[in-house]
Design an enzyme around this catalytic site. Structure first.
Site, PDB file in Angstrom:
ATOM      1  N   ASP A  44     -10.959   1.898  -3.089  1.00  0.00           N
ATOM      2  CA  ASP A  44     -11.488   1.628  -1.754  1.00  0.00           C
ATOM      3  C   ASP A  44     -13.008   1.675  -1.752  1.00  0.00           C
ATOM      4  O   ASP A  44     -13.645   1.293  -0.768  1.00  0.00           O
ATOM      5  CB  ASP A  44     -10.954   2.661  -0.746  1.00  0.00           C
ATOM      6  CG  ASP A  44      -9.576   2.274  -0.231  1.00  0.00           C
ATOM      7  OD1 ASP A  44      -9.115   1.167  -0.563  1.00  0.00           O
ATOM      8  OD2 ASP A  44      -8.961   3.083   0.492  1.00  0.00           O
ATOM      9  N   ASP A  79       0.831  -1.215   0.000  1.00  0.00           N
ATOM     10  CA  ASP A  79       0.000   0.000   0.000  1.00  0.00           C
ATOM     11  C   ASP A  79       0.864   1.263   0.000  1.00  0.00           C
ATOM     12  O   ASP A  79       2.058   1.228   0.308  1.00  0.00           O
ATOM     13  CB  ASP A  79      -0.883  -0.031   1.252  1.00  0.00           C
ATOM     14  CG  ASP A  79      -2.227   0.636   1.030  1.00  0.00           C
ATOM     15  OD1 ASP A  79      -2.343   1.446   0.095  1.00  0.00           O
ATOM     16  OD2 ASP A  79      -3.164   0.355   1.804  1.00  0.00           O
TER      17      ASP A  79
HETATM   18  C1  GLA Z   1      -5.791   1.860   2.324  1.00  0.00           C
HETATM   19  C2  GLA Z   1      -6.197   0.706   1.437  1.00  0.00           C
HETATM   20  C3  GLA Z   1      -7.234  -0.125   2.155  1.00  0.00           C
HETATM   21  C4  GLA Z   1      -6.673  -0.634   3.464  1.00  0.00           C
HETATM   22  C5  GLA Z   1      -6.209   0.547   4.301  1.00  0.00           C
HETATM   23  C6  GLA Z   1      -5.484   0.069   5.532  1.00  0.00           C
HETATM   24  O1  GLA Z   1      -6.822   2.753   2.480  1.00  0.00           O
HETATM   25  O2  GLA Z   1      -6.674   1.162   0.216  1.00  0.00           O
HETATM   26  O3  GLA Z   1      -7.639  -1.208   1.347  1.00  0.00           O
HETATM   27  O4  GLA Z   1      -5.615  -1.514   3.198  1.00  0.00           O
HETATM   28  O5  GLA Z   1      -5.324   1.381   3.573  1.00  0.00           O
HETATM   29  O6  GLA Z   1      -5.010   1.121   6.294  1.00  0.00           O
END
Ligand code: GLA
Length: 773
Positions: A537, A470
Site C-alpha cells: 500500500d 483483498d
Molecule cells: C487495502 C488494499 C488497498 C485498498 C483498500 C480498500 O488496504 O491494500 O489497495 O484496496 O484495502 O479498502
C-alpha cells in the site's frame, strides 16, 4: 532426472545435483547439494565418516557404538533417539513423542499433483518418493522430491500416514536439508503494513534462527522466501541456496547452525498452535517447498526462483497484465459515477487499459465500518449498476475490474446479521476486530460455498475482466467453535484454496490480482491461482525501491504489481519526481492510482509516453531475467537490469536515494548480455521541471521574473525541460566490464545535454538493444 544406485538417490537438474544416501542404519542422509556432479561411481567420496561420537552422545543402537544421530545430516529428523537438533517432524501418541523413521522403500514415478494445496502446473515431472516408517508406532512418512531437467529447482514435501493408531501431528516441516556450514550469510525479509520485504542479512551464528508468521497468512512480517549465501559469494558469483514455500498461511523457516557446525534448514507450516489429529488410515499432506542452488551468486538463485514461478507455479504464463487505473488512492470511499467516468475518460486518453473499481462500490460500504460481506452494488453511488460503468469503460476502449474482500465481514452487514456463527471465534469469548471486521471461517464448507456462489454471481452479472482479491486483517480468536483450534489455521487455507480453485477455473480469462493490505500475503500459494499481487500500500517510489528489491529476490517482475501515485505520497508525504514514480513502477505490472483529472498537462504527456514505452517493453519486463546489481540501502542507489532470454534487449533502471555533491564519475557494469554483440545504450526520455533549479533558473533565462510566482509556475505545468540523452554504441563485453561511464551529474552548475540533473530521488531508465553493424 532421478536415479538410484547402491542406496544413493541422485537428483539431477539442469545445473545441480542433490545426493541422498540411505545409510547402513536406514536413515535418510542429506549428502550433497550443489553444482552438477557427473561421476557415476559409488559416491564413497561424499559419504561422511564420523568415527568418534562425542562423550555424552547417544549411540543409536548397539550394532555401532560410534553412530549417533546427532552428528548426521538428516533429511528428516525426530525426537527421542539421540538427535538433539531441531526436529522436522513431531508427533505425539499414547507412547509419547518418540519417533524413529527408517527407510523402507522407494518409488520413482511421474509427479501426481495433490490439488487440495497449491501444486505444480508443469507437466511430465519426475518424482522420487522415499518411504520411511517407525516400526513401533506404525507412523509412515513419505519424503517426496520432484524435479525437471530444464529447471534448477527441487520441490519437496512430506506426507504423514499413521498406519497403526491415532497420533497428534505437532510439527511437519515440508523439507529438511542439512549440510556443513560454508560460512553462510542468511538473507531474509521482514516488514509491516506499507513496508514489506525489507532485506536483512546476517552471518549464521550457532543456535537456532527462525522466521515465521503466526498471523494466519504468510504475512508482511517475514516472507517465507530466504537465501543462504556462501562466504565470498556476490550478486553474480559464488554458491547461493534459496528456499520458498507454496503456502499462504502460518509458516516457519528454521536455520540451525548446530554445535557440530552443520546447518539444518527446514520450512513448512508453522508448528505454532498446530496440532492435527490423524487417525489410523488418515494422511496429512504438507505444502510444497522449493529449493534451488546457483553458483552464479544471489542473482543466479533469484533467477532460478523466478523461472520456477513462471514454469511451475503460475496458471497461465502467457497472460499479459493490463495497464490499470485503480481509483483507490484517487477517491478512497468518496466517489460517484461522474467521478469514475472522468477517471475512465482521462485514463483512456493516456492509453491505460483496465479500470479497476476498488472498495466502496457495494451495499453501505461508504467507510470501513459497514457493508463488507454484502456484494450488491450501491446504485446511489453507481446508478445503472456495474454494467453501466463497465460499458462506459468499454466505450472508452478500456476493460473493467472489481475489488472484493470475500474472506471478511463487517458486524454491520446483512451477512453478519444472518450468519454471526460464520466468523472465526471462540465459543464464549468476544472476538477482536481488525479494520472493524471479522474473518469468515473458511474451514467451513458452507462458508466456502457462499463465497464461491456470491463472487460468481457478481462475475456473471457484468463484463468483469479483472479481480483484485483483498484480505485486510490478521487472524485472532482462532477458537474451538468448529474444529479443534490446532487445526483451524491450516483448514482455513485448505478452504481458501478450494475457493480460489473453483473461481479461477470457472472464470479463467479474468486477470487476478491478490492483495492483503498490500503485500501481507505475497507468496507462491497465492501465485498458484492469481496472476499478480499488489506489492504494498506504500506507493511512494523511494519506499517502493526497497520493497520491490526485497520482493523480487524471490518473485519475478511479472507478479509484482506497481502503481504510479500522487506526490506528496499518501504514505510518507514525500515528494518524488513523476519520472521516478514511473521508472520504479515500470519494473513489474504497470498501473496508476491517482486522480488523473488533477494532472498538469506536462504530467499527462509524461504518463502517456511512459505507457507507450511500457507497451513496447512489457514482454521483456514480464519474461526477462532480472538482476539487482546495486542495492539502495547498501550502495545509496539501486541498479536493476532486466534482460530478455535472447539477450537482444534489456532495460536498466538507475534509482538514486539522496543526491551527493561531487561524487565523481560513475561507471556501469552489467551482466547477462551477449559479449560478442554490440548494443545501443540510450536513455528513456526524461522531462525535468524547471522549478527543480530554484533561483538558478535566472542564470539561464536573462529576463526578470519571479521563479516562484504564478506565471512561471503555470508555465512549468505545461512545459518541461528535456533531460540529457545518452546514446552510445557499445560492445556487450565492454558493457559487462565497467567500461561505460555515465554523463557527469549536476554538481552546482552546468545544465546541458551531457549533464545528468539528478536531485534527490531522481532516476533513469536506459534501453539497451542489440545492433547489427
Ligand atoms: C487495502 C488494499 C488497498 C485498498 C483498500 C480498500 O488496504 O491494500 O489497495 O484496496 O484495502 O479498502
Amino acid at each position: 532426472m532421478i536415479t538410484c544406485q547402491n542406496n544413493i538417490f541422485k537428483i539431477d537438474t539442469l545445473n545441480t545435483t542433490y545426493l541422498i544416501r540411505i545409510n547402513s542404519h536406514k536413515h535418510v542422509i542429506s549428502e550433497y547439494y550443489g553444482s552438477k556432479i557427473d561421476s557415476q561411481d559409488n559416491y564413497a567420496f561424499s559419504e561422511e565418516t564420523i568415527k568418534y561420537p562425542a562423550g555424552s552422545s547417544i549411540a543409536y543402537d548397539e550394532s555401532d557404538s560410534q553412530y549417533s544421530l546427532d552428528m548426521q545430516c538428516l533429511e528428516i529428523s525426530s525426537i527421542g533417539k539421540g538427535d538433539y537438533k531441531e526436529p522436522s517432524i513431531v508427533i505425539k501418541c499414547d507412547e509419547g513423542y518418540v519417533l524413529d523413521l527408517c527407510y523402507q522403500n522407494y518409488k520413482i514415478q511421474k509427479y501426481v499433483p495433490d490439488k487440495s494445496l497449491p501444486y505444480l502446473r508443469k507437466a511430465d515431472l519426475d518424482e522420487l518418493i522415499i518411504e520411511t516408517m517407525d516400526s513401533t508406532n506404525g507412523v509412515l512418512v513419505e519424503l517426496h522430491y520432484v524435479c525437471d531437467v530444464d529447471d534448477d529447482v527441487i520441490i519437496r514435501n512430506i506426507i504423514v500416514k499413521p498406519t497403526k493408531k491415532k497420533i497428534h501431528l505437532l510439527k511437519a516441516s515440508s523439507m529438511q536439508l542439512e549440510m556443513p556450514n560454508q560460512d553462510f550469510t542468511l538473507v531474509s525479509t521482514y516488514g509491516t503494513w506499507g513496508s514489506e520485504n525489507n532485506i536483512d542479512e546476517m552471518p549464521l551464528k550457532h543456535g537456532i534462527f527462525k522466521i515465521d508468521s503466526k498471523t494466519g497468512a504468510s504475512s508482511n512480517r517475514h516472507n517465507p522466501f530466504f537465501m543462504l549465501k556462501e562466504g565470498g559469494s556476490t550478486g553474480v558469483f559464488g554458491n547461493v541456496y534459496a528456499f520458498n514455500l507454496m503456502y499462504s498461511g502460518n509458516h516457519e523457516e528454521i536455520i540451525e547452525l548446530s554445535t557440530f557446525d552443520k546447518v539444518r534448514i527446514q520450512n513448512g507450516i508453522n508448528s505454532f498452535c498446530f496440532d492435527f489429529e490423524l487417525k489410523k488410515g488418515d494422511k496429512f499432506v504438507t505444502p510444497l517447498s522449493v529449493m534451488t542452488f546457483s553458483s552464479k551468486g544471489s542473482n543466479g538463485a533469484s533467477i532460478n526462483m523466478h523461472h520456477f514461478v513462471e514454469n511451475f507455479v503460475i496458471k497461465d504464463k502467457v497472460k499479459v497484465a493490463p495497464i490499470v487505473i485503480n481509483n483507490w488512492e484517487a477517491t478512497f470511499f468518496d466517489f460517484n459515477a461522474t467521478k469514475l467516468r472522468s477517471i475512465i475518460r482521462n485514463a483512456s486518453k493516456q492509453g491505460m487499459e483496465m479500470f479497476v473499481l476498488d472498495d466502496g462500490w457495494f451495499s453501505t460500504r461508504n467507510n470501513d465500518h459497514s457493508g463488507l460481506g454484502d456484494y450488491d452494488v450501491n446504485t446511489k453511488k453507481i446508478p445503472g449498476g456495474l454494467n453501466r460503468i463497465a460499458n462506459y469503460a468499454k466505450k472508452h476502449k478500456m476493460k473493467f475490474g472489481l475489488w472484493f474482500e470475500p474472506e471478511m465481514v463487517n458486524e454491520d452487514s446483512r451477512l453478519f446479521r444472518l450468519h454471526s456463527d460464520w466468523i472465526i471465534k471462540c465459543k464464549d469469548r468476544t472476538p477482536s476486530k481488525g479494520r472493524n471486521q471479522y474473518v469468515l471461517n473458511l474451514s467451513r464448507k458452507d462458508v466456502q460455498d457462499y463465497i464461491i456462489e456470491n463472487v460468481s454471481k457478481v462475475l456473471h452479472s457484468s463484463d468483469i475482466s479483472y479481480i483484485k482479491w483483498d484480505m485486510n486483517r490478521h487472524m485472532s480468536d482462532v477458537g474451538t467453535l468448529n474444529y479443534d483450534s490446532g487445526e483451524m489455521f491450516h483448514r482455513y487455507m485448505l478452504g481458501l484454496y478450494r475457493v480460489f480453485d473453483e473461481i479461477t477455473s470457472e472464470f479463467p480469462n479474468i486477470y487476478y490480482e491478490g492483495c492483503s493490505s498490500g503485500g501481507n500475503r505475497f507468496d507462491l500459494g497465492i501465485l498458484n491461482y492469481f496472476d499478480q499481487i499488489w506489492t504494498s500500500d506504500d506507493t511512494d517510489a523511494y519506499e517502493r525501491i526497497k520493497i520491490q528489491s526485497g520482493t523480487s529476490l524471490g518473485y519475478p517482475l511479472r507478479c509484482i504489481s506497481n502503481h504510479v501515485s500522487t506526490s506528496p505520497s499518501n504514505s510518507v508525504l514525500r515528494n518524488t519526481p513523476l519520472d521516478t514514480r514511473i521508472n520504479v513502477a515500470l519494473f513489474g505490472s504497470y498501473g496508476f492510482e491517482l486522480d488523473l483529472t488533477k494532472n498538469y498537462p506536462i504530467e499527462d504527456k509524461n504518463i502517456a509516453e511512459s505507457i507507450k514505452f511500457y507497451k513496447k517493453y512489457r514482454l521483456l519486463i514480464r519474461d526477462g531475467d532480472f538482476y539487482q546489481l546495486k542495492n539502495i540501502k547498501k550502495d545509496g542507489y539501486a541498479l536493476w537490469l532486466v534482460v530478455n532470454k535472447e539477450k537482444s534487449e534489456a532495460l536498466l533502471g538507475y534509482f538514486q536515494g539522496l543526491n551527493k555533491m561531487n561524487r565523481g564519475t560513475e561507471t556501469i557494469n552489467l551482466v547477462g548480455l551477449d559479449p560478442n554483440s554490440d548494443y545501443q545504450f540510450t536513455t528513456r526520455k526524461q522531462i525535468l521541471n524547471y522549478q527543480t533549479f530554484g533561483s538558478l533558473v535566472h542564470q539561464a533565462i536573462k529576463i526578470k521574473f519571479n521563479e516562484r510566482g504564478p506565471l512561471f509556475t503555470a508555465l512549468t505545468k505545461r512545459i518541461g525541460m528535456d533531460g540529457e540523452k545518452e546514446n552510445y554504441i557499445i560492445g556487450g563485453k565492454a558493457l559487462m566490464s565497467g567500461a561505460l561511464k555515465l554523463d557527469n551529474k549536476w554538481i552546482g552548475t552546468g545544465v546541458g545535454s551531457d549533464t545528468r540533473t539528478m536531485p534527490d530521488f531522481a532516476s533513469r531508465v536506459y534501453v539497451i538493444k542489440k545492433v547489427k553493424i
